[in-house]
Scaffold this active site. Structure first.
Site, PDB file in Angstrom:
ATOM      1  N   HIS A 215       0.865  -1.178   0.000  1.00 64.49           N
ATOM      2  CA  HIS A 215       0.000   0.000   0.000  1.00 64.49           C
ATOM      3  C   HIS A 215       0.901   1.227   0.000  1.00 64.49           C
ATOM      4  O   HIS A 215       1.256   1.726   1.078  1.00 64.49           O
ATOM      5  CB  HIS A 215      -0.862   0.049   1.265  1.00 64.49           C
ATOM      6  CG  HIS A 215      -1.947  -0.971   1.324  1.00 64.49           C
ATOM      7  ND1 HIS A 215      -2.517  -1.380   2.504  1.00 64.49           N
ATOM      8  CD2 HIS A 215      -2.577  -1.659   0.349  1.00 64.49           C
ATOM      9  CE1 HIS A 215      -3.455  -2.276   2.254  1.00 64.49           C
ATOM     10  NE2 HIS A 215      -3.501  -2.471   0.954  1.00 64.49           N
TER      11      HIS A 215
ATOM     12  N   SER B   4       3.993   1.053   3.168  1.00 68.20           N
ATOM     13  CA  SER B   4       3.650   0.328   4.387  1.00 68.20           C
ATOM     14  C   SER B   4       2.741  -0.808   3.939  1.00 68.20           C
ATOM     15  O   SER B   4       2.363  -0.882   2.786  1.00 68.20           O
ATOM     16  CB  SER B   4       2.929   1.253   5.369  1.00 68.20           C
ATOM     17  OG  SER B   4       1.798   1.807   4.758  1.00 68.20           O
ATOM     18  N   HIS B   5       2.415  -1.700   4.831  1.00 64.15           N
ATOM     19  CA  HIS B   5       1.495  -2.796   4.508  1.00 64.15           C
ATOM     20  C   HIS B   5       2.021  -3.572   3.300  1.00 64.15           C
ATOM     21  O   HIS B   5       1.600  -3.361   2.171  1.00 64.15           O
ATOM     22  CB  HIS B   5       0.087  -2.285   4.197  1.00 64.15           C
ATOM     23  CG  HIS B   5      -0.473  -1.378   5.244  1.00 64.15           C
ATOM     24  ND1 HIS B   5      -1.614  -0.662   5.059  1.00 64.15           N
ATOM     25  CD2 HIS B   5      -0.054  -1.081   6.496  1.00 64.15           C
ATOM     26  CE1 HIS B   5      -1.884   0.047   6.145  1.00 64.15           C
ATOM     27  NE2 HIS B   5      -0.944  -0.192   7.031  1.00 64.15           N
ATOM     28  N   LEU B   6       2.939  -4.451   3.544  1.00 62.22           N
ATOM     29  CA  LEU B   6       3.583  -5.213   2.469  1.00 62.22           C
ATOM     30  C   LEU B   6       2.968  -6.601   2.373  1.00 62.22           C
ATOM     31  O   LEU B   6       2.558  -7.183   3.385  1.00 62.22           O
ATOM     32  CB  LEU B   6       5.076  -5.336   2.764  1.00 62.22           C
ATOM     33  CG  LEU B   6       5.770  -4.056   3.225  1.00 62.22           C
ATOM     34  CD1 LEU B   6       7.216  -4.339   3.591  1.00 62.22           C
ATOM     35  CD2 LEU B   6       5.688  -2.980   2.143  1.00 62.22           C
TER      36      LEU B   6
END
Lengths: 129, 496
Positions: free
Chosen positions: B278, B435-437
């Site tokens: 994201h 972020s949010h991988l």
């Protein structure tokens, strides 16, 4: 190379009527700490950024001199323009220097107090052994 | 029970299960295994820092809690930082602990596109449990701070259908220190609950211990090995070897897990593929009143209304003053004038549900090398997200916004917000982060297109399981911690 980094950071955060310059805020102590504690890769990136800042006035203010030899007004224009230079590979390394300067400036108790924030207690730097 | 930190004498240990990584996935899996009576050893690259050890400044956070000083960046058209922690508790220590249930369409997508069915009931059951155990609650009114209050006002006015965030935080005090670790012990990061429980149940935590390789005997994983690293000096310590009687669970993150499998010699055509994220960026709103965004919860308001169309999530996010100093554009006296506005600005962000995929490879010095660039469709989605954030600020009463896009005016007024829809499509023009991988060891039924089966077990190997965000084959469009913890719990449950 610390003097080079220092000069770039001082140009980026020179202070204003209301806010202190980074130079007044124990910058040398901070730079010594980050040099000692950061990774080689990180510190190398900061040096590269400071070098780019120093040799690039020709790209920003059209003066073929290193930034350390610029007059006050030209240096200020350079510091502003280099951070927004159209070449990504020029402005991006300088961003790293700006970030380090921002850390030194923004975490200082004097700056925090002026922005209605309490001082940070010292970072303990400890762990469970 | 034992906790072993950096040491200069070799360590040999054996347990039923070895879990690599102690963040959302690793800790959640470890506690499920421990509760089932297994002896578990959790091996973590970073140090174990209790809340008394947490730093306060962003500098201290980079030094003590971030992976590689926050210096991991994507390689592609733009160098966008990848935000990950390196500490016992992993990224749960430095995130905002936002709890969002896995959307139902995601399960359908996993089943339809990847043959990964039979997960929904089990994941949701574990999410029920996690919410109860980790005290998930809404940000309390007196901890929200003015930025989150303004976000609610703007949301109501713009009709974004947002909500107060639910987080793994018990009795938030609004100290605004989520990103540096909650020294007040309110955030329920895994170093405060599941990892101590693993120890109490006879397990082990080995910290300061980056794993170099997974030990393989033929196609069977038998343990892990590496060398201690001193958390202060970075000095290399003695070798360690942790043997697994039953299985090795890899939960080192969407970047480190695929890199570890690669350098361990695991063969899979899908290894390191399908990396997703994201990517996000923020816009500052400028208000007449002092907002003091660092007073109150770091994140407290969100909207998921735009998750499907155009594909973005909107959130508040207060970054510390020392990061604002470099985030505002310009330098010299111009920058200082802009910083004088600090008390009157607040940042809200969008996290783009990007469809672009990248790759993860084991790079120099065993650091993950991530190749990732947003394609045109995602960049269009990205700037629509920015437009939504800009409109949100104006709906909340902002006099201007600071988009921070290279080549655009420093400030935009209310009548200029639509300029964001014509913002450049070049990712180099934005200051963004990942972020949010997700992905890198994607799960699925087909070994040619996936690394693991839908139980996290690596295709073609025995006793080797991946239990973190790297198994997630799609972009969720919501904060992933709840999904990661529940998935890892399911995988662990199915092992015992």
């Amino acid at each position: 190379m610390r003097w080079l980094i220092r000069s770039a950071i001082c140009a980026l955060y020179p202070g204003s009527d209301r806010l202190p310059s980074v130079e007044e805020l124990e910058l040398d102590r901070f730079l010594e700490q980050i040099r000692r504690e950061s990774s080689t890769l990180f510190w190398t990136g900061v040096i590269v950024g400071a070098l780019v800042f120093t040799i690039s006035p020709i790209l920003t203010v059209g003066i073929p001199l290193p930034s350390v030899l610029l007059g006050k007004e030209a240096l200020d224009r350079h510091a502003d323009r280099i951070t927004a230079h159209r070449w990504y590979l020029v402005r991006q390394p300088v961003f790293l220097v700006k970030m380090v300067g921002g850390l030194a400036w923004g975490q200082h108790p004097k700056v925090r107090a002026l922005n209605a924030l309490p001082p940070y207690p010292p970072d303990p730097g400890t762990w469970r052994a | 029970m034992s906790h072993v930190a950096y040491r200069e004498e070799p360590l040999e240990l054996e347990a039923d299960y070895v879990v690599v990584g102690s963040g959302a996935g690793g800790a959640a899996a470890a506690v499920v295994l421990a509760r089932a009576g297994a002896e578990v050893a959790v091996v973590e690259a970073g140090a174990w820092r209790d809340p008394e050890d947490y730093p306060f400044s962003s500098y201290g956070t980079m030094r003590d809690l971030m992976d590689d000083w926050g210096g991991t960046v994507t390689r592609g058209r733009a160098f966008w930082p990848i935000v990950q922690a390196r500490t016992v508790g992993g990224t749960t220590v430095i995130n905002s602990a936002i709890c969002v249930r896995t959307p139902g369409d995601i399960f359908r997508q996993w089943e339809r596109d990847h043959g990964a069915g039979d997960l929904e009931e089990a994941v949701l059951r574990h999410q029920d449990r996690l919410e109860a155990e980790l005290s998930v609650e809404e940000v309390p009114p007196d901890a929200r701070g003015r930025s989150n209050e303004l976000a609610a006002i703007g949301d109501a006015s713009a009709g974004y259908g947002g909500h107060v965030m639910r987080r793994y935080v018990k009795g938030c005090l609004g100290s605004g220190q989520c990103l540096q670790g909650c020294t007040k012990r309110r955030k329920q990061s895994t170093n405060l609950n599941y990892l101590p429980e693993v120890l109490e149940r006879g397990g082990h935590v080995v910290s300061c211990a980056p794993v170099k390789r997974i030990l393989l005997a033929g196609n069977r994983a038998t343990g892990v090995t590496g060398r201690f690293r001193h958390p202060g000096s970075g000095r290399r310590g003695a070798a360690f070897s942790v043997r697994a009687r039953k299985a090795v669970l890899v939960a080192a993150s969407a970047t480190h897990s695929p890199a570890l499998l690669q350098r361990s010699g695991v063969k899979s055509p899908a290894l390191g593929e399908l990396f997703r994220a994201h990517p996000g960026t923020g816009i500052f709103g400028c208000y007449d009143e002092p907002v003091d965004m660092n007073v109150g919860a770091t994140q407290g308001w969100a909207s998921t209304r735009f998750r499907s169309e155009p594909g973005t999530k909107l959130e508040t996010l207060a970054i510390p003053l020392e990061l604002v100093a470099s985030r505002l554009s310009g330098g010299g006296r111009q920058l200082m004038r802009r910083l004088e506005e600090y008390r009157h600005i607040c940042m809200w962000v969008h996290a783009c549900r990007a469809e672009s995929t990248g790759t993860v490879r084991n790079g120099l010095f065993d650091k993950p090398a991530v190749r990732y660039t947003l394609d045109r469709a995602d960049m269009e989605r990205f700037r629509i997200g920015m437009h939504l954030v800009g409109k949100w600020h104006f709906a909340a009463g902002a006099k201007a916004i600071i988009p921070g896009i290279h080549g655009m005016p420093y400030k935009l007024g209310p009548d200029q917000v639509d300029l964001l829809l014509e913002a450049p499509l070049d990712p180099r023009k934005y200051i963004a982060i990942l972020s949010h991988l997700f992905g890198g060891c994607a799960m699925g039924a087909d070994p040619k297109r996936s690394v693991c089966d839908p139980n996290g077990r690596v295709h073609g190997y025995d006793g080797l399981v991946v239990a973190d965000a790297s198994v997630i084959p799609t972009n969720l469009g919501v904060n992933p911690q709840h999904t990661i913890m529940a998935l890892a719990s399911v995988f662990a449950e199915r092992l015992v």
